[in-house]
Structures are given as C-alpha cells and as structure tokens.
Design a protein around this motif. Structure first.
Motif, PDB file in Angstrom:
ATOM      1  N   VAL A  90     -14.740 -10.260  16.636  1.00  0.00           N
ATOM      2  CA  VAL A  90     -15.974 -10.013  17.383  1.00  0.00           C
ATOM      3  C   VAL A  90     -16.940 -11.184  17.205  1.00  0.00           C
ATOM      4  CG1 VAL A  90     -18.022  -8.541  17.508  1.00  0.00           C
ATOM      5  CG2 VAL A  90     -15.761  -7.507  17.339  1.00  0.00           C
ATOM      6  N   GLY A  91     -17.005 -11.716  15.966  1.00  0.00           N
ATOM      7  CA  GLY A  91     -17.867 -12.869  15.723  1.00  0.00           C
ATOM      8  C   GLY A  91     -17.471 -14.053  16.581  1.00  0.00           C
ATOM      9  N   SER A  92     -16.167 -14.296  16.710  1.00  0.00           N
ATOM     10  CA  SER A  92     -15.682 -15.393  17.545  1.00  0.00           C
ATOM     11  C   SER A  92     -16.021 -15.163  19.013  1.00  0.00           C
ATOM     12  CB  SER A  92     -14.163 -15.550  17.382  1.00  0.00           C
ATOM     13  OG  SER A  92     -13.827 -15.884  16.049  1.00  0.00           O
ATOM     14  N   GLN A  93     -15.895 -13.915  19.448  1.00  0.00           N
ATOM     15  CA  GLN A  93     -16.222 -13.590  20.841  1.00  0.00           C
ATOM     16  C   GLN A  93     -17.711 -13.784  21.111  1.00  0.00           C
ATOM     17  OE1 GLN A  93     -14.779  -9.592  21.183  1.00  0.00           O
ATOM     18  NE2 GLN A  93     -12.634 -10.198  21.075  1.00  0.00           N
ATOM     19  N   LEU A  94     -18.556 -13.380  20.144  1.00  0.00           N
ATOM     20  CA  LEU A  94     -20.000 -13.554  20.317  1.00  0.00           C
ATOM     21  C   LEU A  94     -20.376 -15.034  20.366  1.00  0.00           C
ATOM     22  CD1 LEU A  94     -21.407 -10.770  17.949  1.00  0.00           C
ATOM     23  CD2 LEU A  94     -21.529 -10.834  20.448  1.00  0.00           C
ATOM     24  N   THR A  95     -19.733 -15.832  19.500  1.00  0.00           N
ATOM     25  CA  THR A  95     -20.002 -17.270  19.508  1.00  0.00           C
ATOM     26  C   THR A  95     -19.634 -17.874  20.860  1.00  0.00           C
ATOM     27  OG1 THR A  95     -19.662 -17.462  17.122  1.00  0.00           O
ATOM     28  CG2 THR A  95     -19.446 -19.475  18.420  1.00  0.00           C
ATOM     29  N   ALA A  96     -18.476 -17.473  21.390  1.00  0.00           N
ATOM     30  CA  ALA A  96     -18.060 -17.983  22.700  1.00  0.00           C
ATOM     31  C   ALA A  96     -19.062 -17.585  23.782  1.00  0.00           C
ATOM     32  CB  ALA A  96     -16.667 -17.457  23.040  1.00  0.00           C
ATOM     33  N   LEU A  97     -19.561 -16.365  23.722  1.00  0.00           N
ATOM     34  CA  LEU A  97     -20.536 -15.911  24.712  1.00  0.00           C
ATOM     35  C   LEU A  97     -21.847 -16.685  24.592  1.00  0.00           C
ATOM     36  CD1 LEU A  97     -19.992 -12.036  24.606  1.00  0.00           C
ATOM     37  CD2 LEU A  97     -19.456 -13.592  26.491  1.00  0.00           C
ATOM     38  N   ARG A  98     -22.266 -16.978  23.356  1.00  0.00           N
ATOM     39  CA  ARG A  98     -23.504 -17.748  23.178  1.00  0.00           C
ATOM     40  C   ARG A  98     -23.348 -19.157  23.737  1.00  0.00           C
ATOM     41  NH1 ARG A  98     -23.252 -15.419  17.681  1.00  0.00           N
ATOM     42  NH2 ARG A  98     -24.559 -13.540  17.645  1.00  0.00           N
ATOM     43  N   TRP A  99     -22.165 -19.753  23.555  1.00  0.00           N
ATOM     44  CA  TRP A  99     -21.923 -21.085  24.109  1.00  0.00           C
ATOM     45  C   TRP A  99     -21.942 -21.038  25.635  1.00  0.00           C
ATOM     46  CZ3 TRP A  99     -21.337 -26.109  22.520  1.00  0.00           C
ATOM     47  CH2 TRP A  99     -21.474 -26.325  21.144  1.00  0.00           C
ATOM     48  N   ARG A 100     -21.353 -20.006  26.208  1.00  0.00           N
ATOM     49  CA  ARG A 100     -21.363 -19.897  27.671  1.00  0.00           C
ATOM     50  C   ARG A 100     -22.772 -19.663  28.190  1.00  0.00           C
ATOM     51  NH1 ARG A 100     -16.506 -16.438  26.728  1.00  0.00           N
ATOM     52  NH2 ARG A 100     -14.705 -17.831  26.969  1.00  0.00           N
ATOM     53  N   GLU A 101     -23.533 -18.847  27.468  1.00  0.00           N
ATOM     54  CA  GLU A 101     -24.910 -18.598  27.877  1.00  0.00           C
ATOM     55  C   GLU A 101     -25.725 -19.894  27.851  1.00  0.00           C
ATOM     56  OE1 GLU A 101     -28.512 -15.505  26.722  1.00  0.00           O
ATOM     57  OE2 GLU A 101     -27.294 -16.360  25.098  1.00  0.00           O
ATOM     58  N   ALA A 102     -25.593 -20.661  26.760  1.00  0.00           N
ATOM     59  CA  ALA A 102     -26.337 -21.918  26.650  1.00  0.00           C
ATOM     60  C   ALA A 102     -25.895 -22.908  27.728  1.00  0.00           C
ATOM     61  CB  ALA A 102     -26.156 -22.518  25.259  1.00  0.00           C
ATOM     62  N   ALA A 103     -24.598 -22.921  28.041  1.00  0.00           N
ATOM     63  CA  ALA A 103     -24.093 -23.823  29.087  1.00  0.00           C
ATOM     64  C   ALA A 103     -24.673 -23.438  30.447  1.00  0.00           C
ATOM     65  CB  ALA A 103     -22.571 -23.789  29.126  1.00  0.00           C
TER      66      ALA A 103
END
Length: 305
Positions: A90-103
């Motif tokens: 879940v932590g990895s998924q959240l990190t990926a989502l934060r990167w997509r959001e920032a992008a």
C-alpha cells in the motif's frame, strides 16, 4: 442451537450476511471446510464456520488476496507477516499516486508552450522513478578497477533517492536527471575527466578515497556559503590527485592540475539537478568539488603574480 448443530449453505450465508455464491466460493478454495453433505449432496457446516466466515470477510475487506487469507487461517503467526507485506504494498501504491499527482500538477501549471516537452520528459520516467539509469551512468563514468566498496560509496552519494511525497519541481528535476543519465539529450557530455582516466601507475582507489575525505572537509564551508579558500580541504584535494598518479604535491603540480581541471568535461548539470530533485540542504559532492576547484584556481592565480 447447540454447538454440534449443522447449518445449510443458505442458513450460513443468511447469518453471515453474504450470498450463497460467496460461501460456495470460499468452500471450493478450502477456506471454509464442510462438516458433511446431505443425502441429496447439499453442503452442511458446523456452527463455528460462521465465525470463520466472518473472519474471512474481515480479511478480504482489507483487500487481502485469497492466498494470504488461507495462510492466516492455517498459520497462527502468519497475520503479522501478511499485514507487514500488505502495508509495504500500500505504501508503494501511495508513493506512485503521489508522483502521478505531482506530475499532473506540473503539467497543469506549466506554460502551454512548455507542456509538450515536459510531458515527453515525465512520460519517459516511471512513477516513482527508477534509479537504474543513474546507476548505469555512474558505472560508465567511474574508472575501471575501482574497488567495489568505493563504487558503492560513490553511488550512495551520487544517486538521489526519489522522495515519497515529491513536489512538482522535484518531479521535473528527476525527469531531467533521468533524461541526462539516459543520454536522451544529444551532446550531453558524460566523458570521464582526464585526471580520472587509467594511465601508467594510476591508482583510482587512492584518488577516490582522498576525494571523499576532501569533500567531507569542504562540506561545512559549502553549507555555510563561505568563499572558497586555501587550507586543509584544498591540500587534501590536491594530494589525492598527486598520490594517485605517483607525483609530488608541488607548486608546479598544482598549476598543471588547475589547467587540467579547468578544461575537463564537467557534470555540473547532473549535480544541479540532483540538488533540485532531493531538495536537501546538504551540499552534493559536485558542489564540494566546485568549491575546491575554485580554491585551487584562486591559489594558482595568486601565486603566479
């Protein structure tokens, strides 16, 4: 109802608040053992199956796969391991989502004329980005026969780790860093400096051990924003080059080293992007190297008058 009573599949489903199809699904996968079958072949379950079914539902509500649910049901100590593994996922998924959001924020807020270029940069990078291209860049850049321990030290210092919650500017810096290391931009100079290239008697381990010490000595001055100056850090820096090539640290050697370093290929852009990507106040090895070079140039210029 006594503990020895049995329930039909419909009764069990009704008490648990699920469908018959759900009970059959878990039974077929061995998660919900049957007590018996009726003469007509209908499934029968003991009363404790109701608690087991409720536990299965609770575990599945956490989005645990059936295989992990089976492990927990069969092994008393499996729950902690499964939870730890799921938290990591879940932590990895959240990190990926934060990167997509920032992008997405980066693309939304940039000038329209820059959007296509930034989209190309960001689109060529995973979210979060892999550091494999940066590692390959440094393995090509470092001299051959450098001991593994020193390669590890350089990689630790030179390869930035993606933050878990990046700002849009950090996404852009990582994308540009990835493009630079991958050679996306023609003309990007990744050449190994001449002073670091193998030659007769050259000892790369001596050079990199010494440079690491010199950078550490210079770091407090760089961090404090103090002007480049002569002193212990510069002496260590020059001595590293001298010892690695079997030369003596003399005024003539310093003048030659200054001339050589002044015309060599630089990777200042890499270090600039690294600082932007991490957002760390700590000086990079590139910043320390710049400070020491400046100190050397100033000393040579002063003594040449």
């Amino acid at each position: 109802m006594s503990p020895d009573s049995v329930l039909s599949i419909g009764e069990l489903a009704e008490r648990a608040g699920v469908t018959v199809k759900t009970v059959r699904f878990y039974s077929d996968r061995g998660l919900l053992p049957e007590a018996a079958r009726s003469s007509g072949g209908h499934r029968r379950y003991r009363l404790e199956a109701l608690d087991r079914l409720r536990l299965i539902r609770s575990l599945r509500s956490l989005d645990l796969p059936v295989t992990d649910v089976a492990r927990i049901l069969d092994q008393e100590d499996a729950l902690e391991d499964v939870i730890a593994g799921r938290l990591s996922e879940v932590g990895s998924q959240l990190t990926a989502l934060r990167w997509r959001e920032a992008a997405l924020q980066l693309l939304r807020d940039c000038p329209a004329e820059e959007r296509a270029d930034r989209l190309r940069l960001v689109g060529s990078m995973a979210a979060p980005p892999s550091t494999a291209a940066l590692v390959r860049f440094w393995r090509r850049w470092l001299p051959p026969r450098l001991p593994a321990r020193l390669v590890s030290v350089v990689l630790e210092q030179a390869v930035p780790q993606p933050p878990a919650d990046p700002a849009p500017a950090q996404v852009l810096a990582f994308a540009r860093l990835h493009a630079l290391a991958s050679g996306v931009h023609p003309g990007a100079d990744h050449c190994q400096p001449a002073a670091h290239r193998p030659g007769p008697g050259f000892r790369p381990a001596v050079l990199y051990d010494g440079l690491g010490e010199a950078y550490a000595l210079a770091a407090p001055y760089v961090r404090a924003g103090r002007p480049a100056r002569e002193g212990e850090a510069l002496d260590c820096f020059v001595a590293s080059y001298a010892r690695s090539s079997g030369a003596r640290d003399t005024p003539a050697f310093r003048r030659g080293l200054a001339r050589q370093l002044a015309v060599e290929a630089r990777i200042d852009r890499y270090w600039q992007l690294t600082a932007e990507a991490t957002g760390s106040p700590e000086p990079t090895a590139g910043a320390a190297d710049d400070w020491l070079r400046t100190a050397l140039y100033a000393e040579v210029s002063r003594t040449a008058r």
